[in-house]
Design a protein around this motif. Structure first.
Motif, PDB file in Angstrom:
ATOM      1  N   LYS A   1      -3.677  12.277   1.465  1.00  0.00           N
ATOM      2  CA  LYS A   1      -4.497  11.324   0.711  1.00  0.00           C
ATOM      3  C   LYS A   1      -4.736  10.050   1.518  1.00  0.00           C
ATOM      4  CE  LYS A   1      -3.217  12.851  -3.913  1.00  0.00           C
ATOM      5  NZ  LYS A   1      -2.805  12.422  -5.276  1.00  0.00           N
ATOM      6  N   GLN A   2      -5.718   9.292   1.088  1.00  0.00           N
ATOM      7  CA  GLN A   2      -6.008   8.022   1.747  1.00  0.00           C
ATOM      8  C   GLN A   2      -4.991   6.959   1.319  1.00  0.00           C
ATOM      9  OE1 GLN A   2     -10.142   7.040   0.906  1.00  0.00           O
ATOM     10  NE2 GLN A   2     -10.781   7.986   2.823  1.00  0.00           N
ATOM     11  N   ARG A   3      -4.808   6.007   2.193  1.00  0.00           N
ATOM     12  CA  ARG A   3      -3.941   4.886   1.854  1.00  0.00           C
ATOM     13  C   ARG A   3      -4.581   4.094   0.710  1.00  0.00           C
ATOM     14  NH1 ARG A   3      -1.322   1.509   6.747  1.00  0.00           N
ATOM     15  NH2 ARG A   3      -0.939   3.704   7.291  1.00  0.00           N
ATOM     16  N   GLU A   4      -3.763   3.711  -0.274  1.00  0.00           N
ATOM     17  CA  GLU A   4      -4.288   2.985  -1.420  1.00  0.00           C
ATOM     18  C   GLU A   4      -3.493   1.717  -1.663  1.00  0.00           C
ATOM     19  OE1 GLU A   4      -3.890   4.908  -5.215  1.00  0.00           O
ATOM     20  OE2 GLU A   4      -1.812   5.527  -4.855  1.00  0.00           O
TER      21      GLU A   4
ATOM     22  N   TYR B   1       0.858  -1.173   0.000  1.00  0.00           N
ATOM     23  CA  TYR B   1       0.000   0.000   0.000  1.00  0.00           C
ATOM     24  C   TYR B   1       0.901   1.232   0.000  1.00  0.00           C
ATOM     25  CZ  TYR B   1      -4.207  -2.632   1.440  1.00  0.00           C
ATOM     26  OH  TYR B   1      -5.280  -3.480   1.505  1.00  0.00           O
TER      27      TYR B   1
ATOM     28  N   GLN C   1       0.632   5.702   0.942  1.00  0.00           N
ATOM     29  CA  GLN C   1      -0.153   6.840   1.398  1.00  0.00           C
ATOM     30  C   GLN C   1       0.640   8.108   1.175  1.00  0.00           C
ATOM     31  OE1 GLN C   1      -1.612   6.599   5.443  1.00  0.00           O
ATOM     32  NE2 GLN C   1      -3.240   8.063   4.983  1.00  0.00           N
TER      33      GLN C   1
END
Length: 119
Positions: A43-46, A37, A39
């Motif tokens: 921003k959101q963790r992706e 992942y 981040q």
């Protein structure tokens, strides 16, 4: 106790490459899926990439063709080779894994490693 420890982050110029590593330690019976992942600030963790125990891989559209995830089950390790890096790849990258520990299947996170891509 289980730990996931990432390494390999750093500063690289756009177009460059980095290879991140993550090793799981502890009395682990078996590791199932392993993931990376990221981040970025604000921003959101992706999810970036995932590899199953059988070796099936999937990638976020933003990294397809540039990143390659792999694993070494003998070392309880997962890697991601990142090529053609872009400034928008700048983020903290986290390792994540589903693994059997003390007869339970649990999900674990690493502490993260910073990747900075300069333009």
């Amino acid at each position: 106790q289980v730990q996931l420890v990432e390494s390999g982050g750093g500063l690289v110029q756009a177009g460059g490459s980095l290879r991140l590593s993550c090793a799981a330690s502890g009395n682990i019976v078996r590791v199932n899926a392993m993931r990376w992942y990221r981040q970025a600030p604000g921003k959101q963790r992706e999810l970036v990439a995932v590899i199953s125990r059988s070796g099936t891989t999937n990638y976020a559209d933003s990294v397809k063709g540039r990143f390659t995830i792999s694993r070494d089950d003998a070392k309880n390790a997962v890697y991601v080779q990142m090529n053609s890096l872009k400034p928008e790849d700048t983020a903290v990258y986290y390792c994540n894994a589903d693994l059997w520990y003390e007869s339970l299947l649990r999900n674990y996170w690493g502490q993260g490693t910073q990747v900075t891509v300069s333009s």
